[in-house]
Design a protein around this motif. Structure first.
Motif, PDB file in Angstrom:
ATOM      1  N   ARG A 136       4.847   6.225  -0.237  1.00  0.00           N
ATOM      2  CA  ARG A 136       4.057   6.907  -0.236  1.00  0.00           C
ATOM      3  C   ARG A 136       4.553   7.058   1.612  1.00  0.00           C
ATOM      4  O   ARG A 136       4.766   6.485   2.014  1.00  0.00           O
ATOM      5  N   LEU A 137       3.689   7.948   1.837  1.00  0.00           N
ATOM      6  CA  LEU A 137       3.348   8.661   3.472  1.00  0.00           C
ATOM      7  C   LEU A 137       2.929   7.999   4.060  1.00  0.00           C
ATOM      8  O   LEU A 137       2.050   7.716   4.893  1.00  0.00           O
ATOM      9  N   ARG A 138       1.621   7.419   3.242  1.00  0.00           N
ATOM     10  CA  ARG A 138       0.151   7.252   3.973  1.00  0.00           C
ATOM     11  C   ARG A 138      -0.194   5.795   2.941  1.00  0.00           C
ATOM     12  O   ARG A 138       0.328   6.444   1.644  1.00  0.00           O
ATOM     13  N   PRO A 139      -0.670   5.476   3.333  1.00  0.00           N
ATOM     14  CA  PRO A 139      -1.138   3.892   2.819  1.00  0.00           C
ATOM     15  C   PRO A 139      -2.414   4.363   1.474  1.00  0.00           C
ATOM     16  O   PRO A 139      -3.192   5.020   1.854  1.00  0.00           O
ATOM     17  N   ALA A 167      -0.434   3.853 -10.568  1.00  0.00           N
ATOM     18  CA  ALA A 167      -1.486   5.174 -10.699  1.00  0.00           C
ATOM     19  C   ALA A 167      -0.577   5.662  -9.566  1.00  0.00           C
ATOM     20  O   ALA A 167      -0.394   6.929  -9.431  1.00  0.00           O
ATOM     21  N   ALA A 168      -1.021   4.988  -8.733  1.00  0.00           N
ATOM     22  CA  ALA A 168      -1.040   5.621  -7.183  1.00  0.00           C
ATOM     23  C   ALA A 168      -0.273   5.504  -6.153  1.00  0.00           C
ATOM     24  O   ALA A 168      -0.229   6.135  -5.052  1.00  0.00           O
ATOM     25  N   VAL A 169       0.811   4.120  -6.479  1.00  0.00           N
ATOM     26  CA  VAL A 169       1.562   3.749  -6.338  1.00  0.00           C
ATOM     27  C   VAL A 169       3.172   4.093  -6.132  1.00  0.00           C
ATOM     28  O   VAL A 169       3.043   3.311  -7.289  1.00  0.00           O
ATOM     29  N   PRO A 170       3.867   4.510  -5.604  1.00  0.00           N
ATOM     30  CA  PRO A 170       5.256   4.316  -6.600  1.00  0.00           C
ATOM     31  C   PRO A 170       5.266   3.451  -6.589  1.00  0.00           C
ATOM     32  O   PRO A 170       5.702   2.869  -5.649  1.00  0.00           O
ATOM     33  N   GLY A 171       6.760   3.050  -7.440  1.00  0.00           N
ATOM     34  CA  GLY A 171       7.826   2.004  -7.174  1.00  0.00           C
ATOM     35  C   GLY A 171       8.750   1.684  -6.565  1.00  0.00           C
ATOM     36  O   GLY A 171       9.022   0.806  -6.102  1.00  0.00           O
ATOM     37  N   ARG A 196       0.683  -1.077  -0.179  1.00  0.00           N
ATOM     38  CA  ARG A 196      -0.051  -0.120  -0.006  1.00  0.00           C
ATOM     39  C   ARG A 196       0.706   0.956  -0.288  1.00  0.00           C
ATOM     40  O   ARG A 196       0.491   2.469  -0.604  1.00  0.00           O
ATOM     41  N   TYR A 197       2.236   1.416   0.148  1.00  0.00           N
ATOM     42  CA  TYR A 197       3.129   2.615   0.446  1.00  0.00           C
ATOM     43  C   TYR A 197       3.958   2.670  -0.816  1.00  0.00           C
ATOM     44  O   TYR A 197       4.669   3.667  -1.431  1.00  0.00           O
ATOM     45  N   VAL A 198       4.706   1.393  -1.580  1.00  0.00           N
ATOM     46  CA  VAL A 198       5.430   0.983  -2.261  1.00  0.00           C
ATOM     47  C   VAL A 198       5.188  -0.209  -3.249  1.00  0.00           C
ATOM     48  O   VAL A 198       4.877  -1.107  -2.679  1.00  0.00           O
TER      49      VAL A 198
END
Length: 168
Positions: free
Chosen positions: A158-161, A150-154, A88-90
């Motif tokens: 992310r700071l938030r899930p 598109a939503a989760v960086p590779g 959910r973060y990466v």
């Protein structure tokens, strides 16, 4: 139930063969099985990187079994897109954790050649993701993967899930 057992066994075997060799055996072979004197704060930093990396790596492997009903191995991929837990973060927590384990060992044991090895491994991981995994996930999961991608960086978490869109 049987599928999960098969997935769990397959994931365990793949864990030993892939990250076990890449993040365990090969760094040790590079070091010649010896540690060099290290500035103590760097050693502490190495442990702070190494231990959570291994814990998150194990968690990501388990996620493939319980959520994806498959393994991280290309020969037995999950039947469902894995987007829970650290995913959910990466998008690539396993690769990041393997690199963290390698870098942590370099710091703990004062073996700077292991950092060079980490750089080579990171290039190989990037190529694998770019040329194999992303096209394969797009083929297998289509718009579901594209939404996730598109939503989760590779590579930079992310700071938030991320919360997947709810199904109607």
């Amino acid at each position: 139930m049987r599928n999960r057992v098969v997935a769990a066994v397959g994931s365990a075997v793949f864990f030993v063969l892939a990250p076990g060799i890449v993040a365990g055996l090969l760094p040790w072979l590079i070091t010649g099985w010896r540690a060099e004197p290290v500035w103590p704060p760097l050693q502490v930093l190495g442990w702070v990187v190494l231990v959570p990396s291994v814990a998150v790596l194990v968690s990501a492997f388990v996620r493939f079994v319980v959520e994806g009903f498959g393994t991280p191995a290309p020969v037995a991929p999950p039947t469902k897109l894995v987007v829970g837990g650290f995913y959910r973060y990466v998008r690539n927590p396993m690769y990041l954790c393997v690199l963290g384990a390698i870098i942590g060992q370099a710091l703990v044991f004062g073996q700077w050649w292991v950092l060079v090895y980490a750089a080579v491994v990171s290039g190989a991981f990037y190529a694998m993701v770019h040329w194999h995994e992303e096209p394969s996930l797009t083929r297998n999961f289509g718009s579901q993967y594209e939404t996730y991608r598109a939503a989760v960086p590779g590579w930079l978490p992310r700071l938030r899930p991320w919360q997947p869109p709810s199904s109607p």
